[in-house]
Write an enzyme that holds these catalytic residues in place. Sequence first.
Site, PDB file in Angstrom:
ATOM      1  N   HIS A  28      42.563  -1.559  -5.413  1.00 16.66           N
ATOM      2  CA  HIS A  28      43.451  -2.668  -5.896  1.00 16.66           C
ATOM      3  C   HIS A  28      43.525  -3.637  -4.704  1.00 16.66           C
ATOM      4  O   HIS A  28      43.256  -3.205  -3.502  1.00 16.66           O
ATOM      5  CB  HIS A  28      45.002  -2.179  -5.987  1.00 16.66           C
ATOM      6  CG  HIS A  28      45.540  -1.687  -5.116  1.00 16.66           C
ATOM      7  ND1 HIS A  28      46.465  -2.592  -4.162  1.00 16.66           N
ATOM      8  CD2 HIS A  28      45.841  -0.786  -4.400  1.00 16.66           C
ATOM      9  CE1 HIS A  28      47.098  -2.044  -3.332  1.00 16.66           C
ATOM     10  NE2 HIS A  28      46.808  -0.630  -3.453  1.00 16.66           N
ATOM     11  N   CYS A  29      43.643  -4.959  -4.888  1.00 17.65           N
ATOM     12  CA  CYS A  29      43.872  -5.764  -3.695  1.00 17.65           C
ATOM     13  C   CYS A  29      45.584  -6.259  -3.566  1.00 17.65           C
ATOM     14  O   CYS A  29      46.228  -5.644  -4.115  1.00 17.65           O
ATOM     15  CB  CYS A  29      42.906  -6.773  -3.904  1.00 17.65           C
ATOM     16  SG  CYS A  29      43.248  -7.923  -5.375  1.00 17.65           S
ATOM     17  N   ALA A  30      45.561  -7.559  -3.459  1.00 19.37           N
ATOM     18  CA  ALA A  30      47.052  -8.014  -3.301  1.00 19.37           C
ATOM     19  C   ALA A  30      47.605  -8.173  -4.637  1.00 19.37           C
ATOM     20  O   ALA A  30      48.954  -7.920  -4.646  1.00 19.37           O
ATOM     21  CB  ALA A  30      47.020  -9.212  -2.390  1.00 19.37           C
ATOM     22  N   ARG A  79      45.601  -7.511  -7.803  1.00 16.44           N
ATOM     23  CA  ARG A  79      45.058  -6.999  -8.882  1.00 16.44           C
ATOM     24  C   ARG A  79      44.498  -5.444  -8.669  1.00 16.44           C
ATOM     25  O   ARG A  79      44.109  -5.027  -7.839  1.00 16.44           O
ATOM     26  CB  ARG A  79      43.651  -7.880  -8.878  1.00 16.44           C
ATOM     27  CG  ARG A  79      43.898  -9.264  -9.456  1.00 16.44           C
ATOM     28  CD  ARG A  79      42.701 -10.324  -9.151  1.00 16.44           C
ATOM     29  NE  ARG A  79      42.778 -10.628  -7.552  1.00 16.44           N
ATOM     30  CZ  ARG A  79      41.612 -10.851  -7.033  1.00 16.44           C
ATOM     31  NH1 ARG A  79      40.461 -10.290  -7.343  1.00 16.44           N
ATOM     32  NH2 ARG A  79      41.967 -10.866  -5.670  1.00 16.44           N
TER      33      ARG A  79
END
Length: 485
Positions: free
Chosen positions: A26-28, A30
């Site tokens: 995951h990112c910030a 999503r």
Amino acid sequence: MADFKQDAKQLLEDIGGPENISAVTHCATRMRFVLNDPAKADNKKIEKIPSVKGTFTQAGQYQVIIGNDVATFYNEFEKVSGKTGVSKDDVKAASKKNQTLLQRTMSVFAEIFSPLIPAIVVGGLILGFRNILEAVPFDSLGGETIVSVYPIWNTINSFLWLPGEAIFHFLPVGITWSIAKKMGTTQILGIVLGITLVSPQLLNAYSVASTSAADIPFWDFGLFQIDMIGYQAQVIPAMLAGFLLAYFELGLRKIIPEAVSMIFVPLFALVPAIFIAHAVLGPIGWQIGSWISDLVYAGLTSSFRWLFGLLFGFFYSPLVITGLHHMSNAIDLQLVADFDGTNLWPMIALSNIAQGSAVLAMLILHWKDKEEQSVSLPATISCYLGVTEPAMFGINLKYFYPFLAAMIGSGLAGMMSSIFNVTAYSIGVGGLPGLLSIKNQYWGQFIICMVIAIVVPIALTFVFSKSKKLNKMGVEDLPTPKLGS
């Protein structure tokens, strides 16, 4: 704290089960998946999950927008799926099997420039602020500039040149470091290579044009000479040199025994890379960069610049979906190096504003829909501050007609920006705060363009919402907005 257990179970089922997941991270905002069979992911079902704000596929990754609670959601998903997350780099590596050659190329640009963007944005803001201090005469100061009247501001202006110069003049250092990081090679060697491209003992790149050929210093190697020219702010020479060093190091690791590799790999990779960079790649890269910037600049300043701006503004958002927009970072920086500013970046900022305006219109249209508001309101704010993903993938592409309205508004704003020749110091914050990165003499024109990027998408979104062909829901299914209630 929200409980995402049920939503995580539903996402696992709708995405094709754990056996369809090759990698996940995951990112910030999503969840990012590499799927064995992307066709098994049921977009319609996934987008109905309460905590999901949208889905899209980019660079071989299936991405599910969750929002700021993505880390909590991710932890629940790990528990219910039994899939342990991997690093973003591992996901990127796994996703390459789903990418075309063009997508892989654009992914490389993204991975090189993304780590540099925060510094470049800060640099653009600093240059804009310094210009207000030293170049804008004020009637209230008797036609003088701020630095000429107030010594303290003159000191601040001088101090701010430290980060300004570090960010732009020494940009090749950041590029060669980023390439070393991306390629998994020794990062300090990338930094050293970058420093050799901008060393003080070299003739500064900004002084080359005003220096006669006879006065350019050189290294005399007996059989040949190499000009001692720096590559301050140059993008292509730094990229070519960075990749050369990386491939030298990777190749040498395979043939030099591990017992002596710490000595000889850095030596035989770095020194030849520096030599070839100055003898061959630097001059070639400079010429390529000049050709690219000249071509773009010609389009931006020709009698057909209105058409260039219209097309670029209209198609920029679709480019973001494909990932091709990452190439614009290199072009912007080359324009700054060659022409002391970029006409391209203002149109990118206007495109972001247009997308945010379309979402604002959707917020008004769906004002009674609390679930829709939970996506639209933060998406509008983030878009106006330069982050377009929640707006584009969470709302505009979902309904399509606001996305089309934003494209038209962006095209018209881009056309006016080109006609006005609006120029930015460099890349800045890609939304409403982008005004601070625009050269002060173009502020009035850019504000007009921003008004177009706000008003046109809002108006067209309202109009398009009444079209059965464009509106999936049908305007009769929308609640009647009562502004001010």
